[in-house]
Design a protein around this motif. Structure first.
Motif, PDB file in Angstrom:
ATOM      1  N   MET A   1      16.494  51.522 -13.082  1.00  0.00           N
ATOM      2  CA  MET A   1      16.965  50.319 -12.721  1.00  0.00           C
ATOM      3  C   MET A   1      17.672  50.439 -11.259  1.00  0.00           C
ATOM      4  O   MET A   1      18.484  51.415 -11.116  1.00  0.00           O
ATOM      5  N   LYS A   2      17.511  49.248 -10.212  1.00  0.00           N
ATOM      6  CA  LYS A   2      18.084  49.257  -9.221  1.00  0.00           C
ATOM      7  C   LYS A   2      19.564  48.728  -9.286  1.00  0.00           C
ATOM      8  O   LYS A   2      19.832  47.655  -9.213  1.00  0.00           O
ATOM      9  N   TRP A   3      20.473  49.586  -9.636  1.00  0.00           N
ATOM     10  CA  TRP A   3      22.086  49.083  -9.664  1.00  0.00           C
ATOM     11  C   TRP A   3      22.553  49.145  -8.482  1.00  0.00           C
ATOM     12  O   TRP A   3      22.523  50.144  -7.573  1.00  0.00           O
ATOM     13  N   ILE A   4      23.504  48.239  -8.106  1.00  0.00           N
ATOM     14  CA  ILE A   4      24.330  48.402  -6.919  1.00  0.00           C
ATOM     15  C   ILE A   4      25.589  49.047  -7.342  1.00  0.00           C
ATOM     16  O   ILE A   4      26.211  48.457  -8.497  1.00  0.00           O
ATOM     17  N   LEU A   5      26.102  50.025  -6.535  1.00  0.00           N
ATOM     18  CA  LEU A   5      27.186  50.728  -7.310  1.00  0.00           C
ATOM     19  C   LEU A   5      28.032  51.076  -6.046  1.00  0.00           C
ATOM     20  O   LEU A   5      27.957  51.124  -4.998  1.00  0.00           O
ATOM     21  N   PRO A   6      29.497  51.081  -6.214  1.00  0.00           N
ATOM     22  CA  PRO A   6      30.510  51.327  -5.441  1.00  0.00           C
ATOM     23  C   PRO A   6      30.213  52.828  -4.780  1.00  0.00           C
ATOM     24  O   PRO A   6      29.458  53.627  -5.448  1.00  0.00           O
TER      25      PRO A   6
ATOM     26  N   GLU B   1      24.116  61.272 -11.786  1.00  0.00           N
ATOM     27  CA  GLU B   1      24.920  62.004 -12.794  1.00  0.00           C
ATOM     28  C   GLU B   1      26.214  61.190 -13.400  1.00  0.00           C
ATOM     29  O   GLU B   1      26.490  61.135 -14.243  1.00  0.00           O
ATOM     30  N   ARG B   2      26.693  60.519 -12.236  1.00  0.00           N
ATOM     31  CA  ARG B   2      27.899  59.751 -12.309  1.00  0.00           C
ATOM     32  C   ARG B   2      27.606  58.599 -13.127  1.00  0.00           C
ATOM     33  O   ARG B   2      28.498  57.933 -14.013  1.00  0.00           O
TER      34      ARG B   2
ATOM     35  N   TYR C   1      24.879  58.291 -15.013  1.00  0.00           N
ATOM     36  CA  TYR C   1      25.007  58.464 -16.406  1.00  0.00           C
ATOM     37  C   TYR C   1      25.936  58.719 -17.366  1.00  0.00           C
ATOM     38  O   TYR C   1      26.071  58.348 -18.574  1.00  0.00           O
ATOM     39  N   HIS C   2      27.207  59.406 -16.912  1.00  0.00           N
ATOM     40  CA  HIS C   2      28.391  59.390 -17.630  1.00  0.00           C
ATOM     41  C   HIS C   2      28.948  57.873 -17.918  1.00  0.00           C
ATOM     42  O   HIS C   2      29.625  57.809 -18.994  1.00  0.00           O
ATOM     43  N   LEU C   3      29.053  57.030 -16.586  1.00  0.00           N
ATOM     44  CA  LEU C   3      29.272  55.713 -16.727  1.00  0.00           C
ATOM     45  C   LEU C   3      28.657  54.951 -17.899  1.00  0.00           C
ATOM     46  O   LEU C   3      29.061  54.308 -18.981  1.00  0.00           O
ATOM     47  N   TYR C   4      27.168  55.191 -18.036  1.00  0.00           N
ATOM     48  CA  TYR C   4      26.395  54.432 -18.913  1.00  0.00           C
ATOM     49  C   TYR C   4      26.703  54.839 -20.326  1.00  0.00           C
ATOM     50  O   TYR C   4      26.906  54.185 -21.209  1.00  0.00           O
ATOM     51  N   THR C   5      26.866  56.185 -20.411  1.00  0.00           N
ATOM     52  CA  THR C   5      27.429  56.874 -21.692  1.00  0.00           C
ATOM     53  C   THR C   5      28.755  56.484 -22.187  1.00  0.00           C
ATOM     54  O   THR C   5      28.932  56.078 -23.511  1.00  0.00           O
ATOM     55  N   LEU C   6      29.596  56.270 -21.287  1.00  0.00           N
ATOM     56  CA  LEU C   6      30.752  55.866 -21.654  1.00  0.00           C
ATOM     57  C   LEU C   6      30.838  54.442 -22.025  1.00  0.00           C
ATOM     58  O   LEU C   6      31.541  54.054 -23.113  1.00  0.00           O
ATOM     59  N   SER C   7      30.260  53.519 -21.466  1.00  0.00           N
ATOM     60  CA  SER C   7      30.087  52.111 -21.505  1.00  0.00           C
ATOM     61  C   SER C   7      29.525  51.884 -23.043  1.00  0.00           C
ATOM     62  O   SER C   7      30.171  51.132 -23.795  1.00  0.00           O
TER      63      SER C   7
ATOM     64  N   GLN D   1      24.201  40.356   4.162  1.00  0.00           N
ATOM     65  CA  GLN D   1      24.540  41.869   3.647  1.00  0.00           C
ATOM     66  C   GLN D   1      23.002  42.073   3.033  1.00  0.00           C
ATOM     67  O   GLN D   1      23.026  41.578   1.880  1.00  0.00           O
ATOM     68  N   CYS D   2      22.722  43.430   3.082  1.00  0.00           N
ATOM     69  CA  CYS D   2      21.526  43.845   2.517  1.00  0.00           C
ATOM     70  C   CYS D   2      22.219  44.900   1.395  1.00  0.00           C
ATOM     71  O   CYS D   2      22.781  45.572   1.606  1.00  0.00           O
ATOM     72  N   LEU D   3      21.706  44.578   0.101  1.00  0.00           N
ATOM     73  CA  LEU D   3      21.973  45.299  -1.014  1.00  0.00           C
ATOM     74  C   LEU D   3      21.448  46.629  -1.342  1.00  0.00           C
ATOM     75  O   LEU D   3      21.762  47.340  -2.114  1.00  0.00           O
ATOM     76  N   GLN D   4      20.319  46.699  -0.669  1.00  0.00           N
ATOM     77  CA  GLN D   4      19.709  48.093  -0.726  1.00  0.00           C
ATOM     78  C   GLN D   4      20.592  49.265  -0.570  1.00  0.00           C
ATOM     79  O   GLN D   4      20.141  50.307  -1.265  1.00  0.00           O
ATOM     80  N   GLU D   5      21.480  49.248   0.454  1.00  0.00           N
ATOM     81  CA  GLU D   5      21.883  50.426   0.737  1.00  0.00           C
ATOM     82  C   GLU D   5      23.036  50.788  -0.350  1.00  0.00           C
ATOM     83  O   GLU D   5      23.630  52.081  -0.186  1.00  0.00           O
ATOM     84  N   PHE D   6      23.232  50.048  -1.331  1.00  0.00           N
ATOM     85  CA  PHE D   6      24.256  50.273  -2.245  1.00  0.00           C
ATOM     86  C   PHE D   6      23.641  50.858  -3.727  1.00  0.00           C
ATOM     87  O   PHE D   6      24.296  51.133  -4.757  1.00  0.00           O
ATOM     88  N   THR D   7      22.326  50.992  -3.513  1.00  0.00           N
ATOM     89  CA  THR D   7      21.504  51.498  -4.473  1.00  0.00           C
ATOM     90  C   THR D   7      21.465  53.051  -4.478  1.00  0.00           C
ATOM     91  O   THR D   7      21.466  53.623  -3.503  1.00  0.00           O
ATOM     92  N   LEU D   8      21.207  53.774  -5.570  1.00  0.00           N
ATOM     93  CA  LEU D   8      20.955  55.157  -5.795  1.00  0.00           C
ATOM     94  C   LEU D   8      19.875  55.625  -4.989  1.00  0.00           C
ATOM     95  O   LEU D   8      19.838  56.676  -4.090  1.00  0.00           O
TER      96      LEU D   8
END
Length: 265
Positions: free
Chosen positions: A182-187, A193-194, A196-202, A253-260
């Motif tokens: 999925m196309k998540w916007i992320l800091p 890998e990070r 995945y760790h966030l998903y596992t923790l949550s 603002q375009c959000l594409q740039e914040f996706t993996l």
């Protein structure tokens, strides 16, 4: 501080099912005492199938897979055990039906993702992971009996002899295949890998919190998850990435740039 848009959920607890509401007493939550269906003498095969599954959810949530019998299911819906064998062949088949049709459903996936979607001024649609997690909590508040069943079987299935053992061993990675696509916007600073760790923790935190919620009727699942969110998704890092309401289309603002996908180019 929780996202402002999330406060409305805390203020609307009257819409929660009775089994999901909190009390002042620290007693075990009762999720299986209510009637889950009406008994009818004549049913289509589809109606009977649904009735059997609803009965199985109720009985397994209370007794577990090892503790329940097909006679329990037959008694719950008011037919003989012999008649039940016209619809299912074994306890294992019944369990597989419940797991396949009752918990990780397309309806759940759609609910969890729909209001976590943000569309930018260019028409790109992306997802906010913190809001997705809130949606998981909101959806599970609507089905406390199913959450109890899931928790019960998950514990039992630690035994390799349990028929659901392989289902639960592989479930985390199966769900990650969907989450990871999925196309998540992320800091800044997040890679696959990070994430995945966030998903596992949550998800691990949510599972543990749900055990507490089932065991203690005074625990407010949504309030507790909001508090968890402040730790897992701190405002100083995640502001602007937590909820679609934080995006202003007028910003251009375009959000594409914040996706993996954009970061891996």
């Amino acid at each position: 501080m929780p996202v402002a848009a999330w406060e409305q959920f805390l203020q609307d607890q009257n819409s929660w099912p009775a089994a999901s509401r909190t009390t002042l007493q620290a007693v075990v939550r009762d999720t299986t005492s209510g009637t889950t269906f009406e008994k009818r003498k004549r049913m289509s095969p589809e109606e009977r199938h649904l009735q059997i599954m609803q009965a199985a959810v109720k009985v397994i949530a209370s007794k577990g897979f090892w503790g329940m019998s097909l006679q329990d299911i037959a008694d719950e819906i008011g037919i003989t055990e012999a008649a039940l064998y016209h619809y299912i062949r074994s306890k294992n088949e019944l369990l597989n039906m419940v797991l396949a049709e009752g918990y990780d459903t397309p309806e759940a996936d759609e609910y969890n993702a729909s209001t976590a979607t943000v569309t930018d001024f260019d028409g790109h649609f992306c997802y906010c992971f913190p809001r997705y997690c809130v949606n998981v909590v909101l959806y599970n508040l609507q089905r406390p009996e199913m959450v109890q069943l899931f928790s019960m079987i998950n514990g039992e299935a630690l035994n390799p002899a349990h028929p659901a053992h392989r289902f639960f061993i592989g479930r985390h990675l199966r769900n990650w295949e969907q989450i990871g696509s999925m196309k998540w916007i992320l800091p800044p600073g997040y890679d696959e890998e990070r994430l995945y760790h966030l998903y596992t923790l949550s998800m691990s935190a949510m599972d543990g919190l749900q055990y507490r919620w089932l065991a203690d009727h005074s625990v407010n699942l949504l309030e507790e998850w909001m508090a968890f969110s402040e730790e897992i998704f701190p405002e100083s890092v995640w502001q602007g990435f937590r909820d679609p309401s934080e995006y202003d289309p007028a910003s251009g603002q375009c959000l594409q740039e914040f996706t993996l996908a954009a970061r891996e180019l």
